[in-house]
Design a protein around this motif. Structure first.
Motif, PDB file in Angstrom:
ATOM      1  N   VAL A  73      -8.688   0.482   3.331  1.00 18.08           N
ATOM      2  CA  VAL A  73      -7.428   1.222   3.229  1.00 18.08           C
ATOM      3  C   VAL A  73      -7.011   1.355   1.760  1.00 18.08           C
ATOM      4  N   ALA A  74      -7.103   0.279   0.999  1.00 15.75           N
ATOM      5  CA  ALA A  74      -6.742   0.327  -0.414  1.00 15.75           C
ATOM      6  C   ALA A  74      -7.654   1.279  -1.189  1.00 15.75           C
ATOM      7  N   ALA A  75      -8.950   1.258  -0.905  1.00 16.12           N
ATOM      8  CA  ALA A  75      -9.893   2.133  -1.606  1.00 16.12           C
ATOM      9  C   ALA A  75      -9.638   3.604  -1.280  1.00 16.12           C
ATOM     10  N   PHE A  76      -9.312   3.904  -0.036  1.00 21.62           N
ATOM     11  CA  PHE A  76      -9.059   5.294   0.350  1.00 21.62           C
ATOM     12  C   PHE A  76      -7.750   5.809  -0.256  1.00 21.62           C
ATOM     13  N   GLU A  77      -6.731   4.976  -0.320  1.00 26.03           N
ATOM     14  CA  GLU A  77      -5.495   5.409  -0.956  1.00 26.03           C
ATOM     15  C   GLU A  77      -5.692   5.598  -2.458  1.00 26.03           C
ATOM     16  N   ALA A  78      -6.572   4.799  -3.062  1.00 27.58           N
ATOM     17  CA  ALA A  78      -6.884   4.980  -4.481  1.00 27.58           C
ATOM     18  C   ALA A  78      -7.602   6.305  -4.715  1.00 27.58           C
ATOM     19  N   PRO A  97       0.705  16.175  -2.184  1.00 29.02           N
ATOM     20  CA  PRO A  97       1.055  14.761  -2.388  1.00 29.02           C
ATOM     21  C   PRO A  97      -0.118  13.869  -1.991  1.00 29.02           C
ATOM     22  N   ALA A  98      -0.291  12.782  -2.691  1.00 32.79           N
ATOM     23  CA  ALA A  98      -1.348  11.830  -2.337  1.00 32.79           C
ATOM     24  C   ALA A  98      -1.063  11.248  -0.954  1.00 32.79           C
ATOM     25  N   GLY A  99      -2.090  11.189  -0.131  1.00 33.56           N
ATOM     26  CA  GLY A  99      -1.928  10.686   1.227  1.00 33.56           C
ATOM     27  C   GLY A  99      -1.700   9.188   1.264  1.00 33.56           C
ATOM     28  N   ARG A 100      -1.008   8.762   2.311  1.00 38.64           N
ATOM     29  CA  ARG A 100      -0.770   7.339   2.553  1.00 38.64           C
ATOM     30  C   ARG A 100      -0.992   7.053   4.041  1.00 38.64           C
ATOM     31  N   PHE A 101      -1.457   5.866   4.326  1.00 43.11           N
ATOM     32  CA  PHE A 101      -1.685   5.482   5.712  1.00 43.11           C
ATOM     33  C   PHE A 101      -0.360   5.167   6.405  1.00 43.11           C
ATOM     34  N   GLU A 102      -0.234   5.662   7.616  1.00 42.06           N
ATOM     35  CA  GLU A 102       0.840   5.241   8.510  1.00 42.06           C
ATOM     36  C   GLU A 102       0.274   4.130   9.401  1.00 42.06           C
ATOM     37  N   VAL A 103       0.928   3.006   9.425  1.00 47.39           N
ATOM     38  CA  VAL A 103       0.427   1.836  10.131  1.00 47.39           C
ATOM     39  C   VAL A 103       1.291   1.573  11.364  1.00 47.39           C
ATOM     40  N   THR A 104       0.639   1.464  12.509  1.00 44.62           N
ATOM     41  CA  THR A 104       1.321   1.237  13.780  1.00 44.62           C
ATOM     42  C   THR A 104       0.674   0.062  14.497  1.00 44.62           C
ATOM     43  N   GLU A 105       1.476  -0.829  15.016  1.00 40.52           N
ATOM     44  CA  GLU A 105       0.932  -1.911  15.841  1.00 40.52           C
ATOM     45  C   GLU A 105       0.527  -1.364  17.198  1.00 40.52           C
ATOM     46  N   THR A 106      -0.620  -1.793  17.687  1.00 36.93           N
ATOM     47  CA  THR A 106      -1.097  -1.358  18.995  1.00 36.93           C
ATOM     48  C   THR A 106      -1.157  -2.547  19.945  1.00 36.93           C
ATOM     49  N   THR A 107      -1.076  -2.271  21.227  1.00 39.78           N
ATOM     50  CA  THR A 107      -1.157  -3.320  22.233  1.00 39.78           C
ATOM     51  C   THR A 107      -2.104  -2.902  23.338  1.00 39.78           C
ATOM     52  N   ARG A 108      -2.689  -3.888  23.977  1.00 37.07           N
ATOM     53  CA  ARG A 108      -3.534  -3.633  25.133  1.00 37.07           C
ATOM     54  C   ARG A 108      -2.737  -3.947  26.393  1.00 37.07           C
ATOM     55  N   ALA A 109      -2.768  -3.040  27.342  1.00 36.68           N
ATOM     56  CA  ALA A 109      -2.029  -3.226  28.584  1.00 36.68           C
ATOM     57  C   ALA A 109      -2.849  -4.062  29.559  1.00 36.68           C
TER      58      ALA A 109
END
Length: 297
Positions: free
Chosen positions: A24-29, A43-55
């Protein structure tokens, strides 16, 4: 029967998370450093981070992970880097499939499982920059444990020197584990990433393994780590070389049609997609690999 493997599970899960953080750090760089060529004015892209869960069927804790997705950047049109650790009990269909495919008796009597891994797919802005896939994972049941994963390159416009570089880096990382590993895993990738109904490969190959259980957990984990370590040095130089190249509507059309192949493979044949959906993991995370736009003729 395997032991609980608590320490090994924790070590593997932490490694996949560390690998995710570095990528993630390398891709944002890369996004930050793209100052010339197509899309440099965005604009330079940034990751959107979402917590996921298993049902789980009974509502109990079944694990989860992080879905990290970047859209509409300078270099990446869409890239996802997901990491997860999930556990629980396999359903009847998954038990039967695993017992048949892996030859594991006793799944019905004790269907517990634990799985952790990282999955990455990048779809690029510039058609001259190849799309890429990488994943590594560990799976545990009371009856056996194993590793799997690999990485493969998916250019819509192939450059022979790029293909050669990608494979050379993979080979260099696998050779310390035995000179036979790279050719074996390359052949496996060629077979696995093949689209039967199109009678063609998805891309230009890479390396792939599944069901890796030599009996030496540390050795198999070390091989899995080197598959992960190979990814950035195999791929980043290709992005840096091609991202400033000019292109037109013909190259974009070629890219969109090639993405259609990628979508077909992932929806019809990919084991990870099938397993994730069948075991109740977040469908958005499972289907993260699909391209933002694709086209069929």
């Amino acid at each position: 029967m395997t032991e609980d493997f608590a320490a090994e599970k924790a070590q593997a899960s932490a490694w996949f998370r560390d690998l995710r953080d570095g990528i993630v750090a390398a891709f944002e760089a890369l996004e930050e450093s793209h100052e010339n060529g197509p899309f440099a004015d965005l604009p330079a892209g940034r990751f959107e981070v979402t917590e996921t869960t298993r049902a789980s069927d009974d509502g109990s804790d079944a694990g989860g992970g992080l879905m990290s997705v970047m859209r509409d950047g300078r270099v990446f049109e869409k890239v996802g880097v997901n990491v997860s650790t999930v556990y629980g009990q396999l359903g009847a269909a998954a038990q039967a499939s695993m017992a048949a495919r892996k030859g594991l008796p006793g799944m019905a009597e004790d269907p517990r499982f634990w799985a952790s891994g990282i999955s990455l797919v990048a779809h690029m802005r510039n058609p001259h920059v190849p799309a890429v896939h990488m994943n590594t994972r560990m799976f545990w049941t009371p009856h056996a444990w194993w590793f799997g994963g690999g990485s493969d390159l998916n250019p819509c416009i192939e450059y022979a020197e790029d293909t050669a570089h990608f494979h050379a880096v993979q080979k260099a990382h696998l050779d310390p584990h035995g000179e036979g590993e790279y050719p074996r895993l390359k052949e496996w990738a060629d077979e696995y990433f093949y689209i039967p109904h199109r009678k063609r490969a998805r891309g230009v190959g890479g390396i792939f393994m599944d069901d890796r259980c030599s009996g030496d957990w540390a050795a198999d984990f070390a091989l899995t780590q080197d598959i992960g370590r190979a990814f950035l040095p195999a791929y980043l130089p290709l992005v840096e070389k091609r991202r400033e190249m000019a292109f037109g509507t013909a190259e974009r059309e070629q890219q969109l049609i090639h993405r259609g192949l990628y979508a077909e493979y992932n929806l019809v044949y990919d084991r990870g997609t099938k397993f994730g959906l069948a075991t109740g993991h977040d469908p958005d995370a499972v289907l993260m690999s699909l391209p933002p736009l694709a086209k069929w003729v």
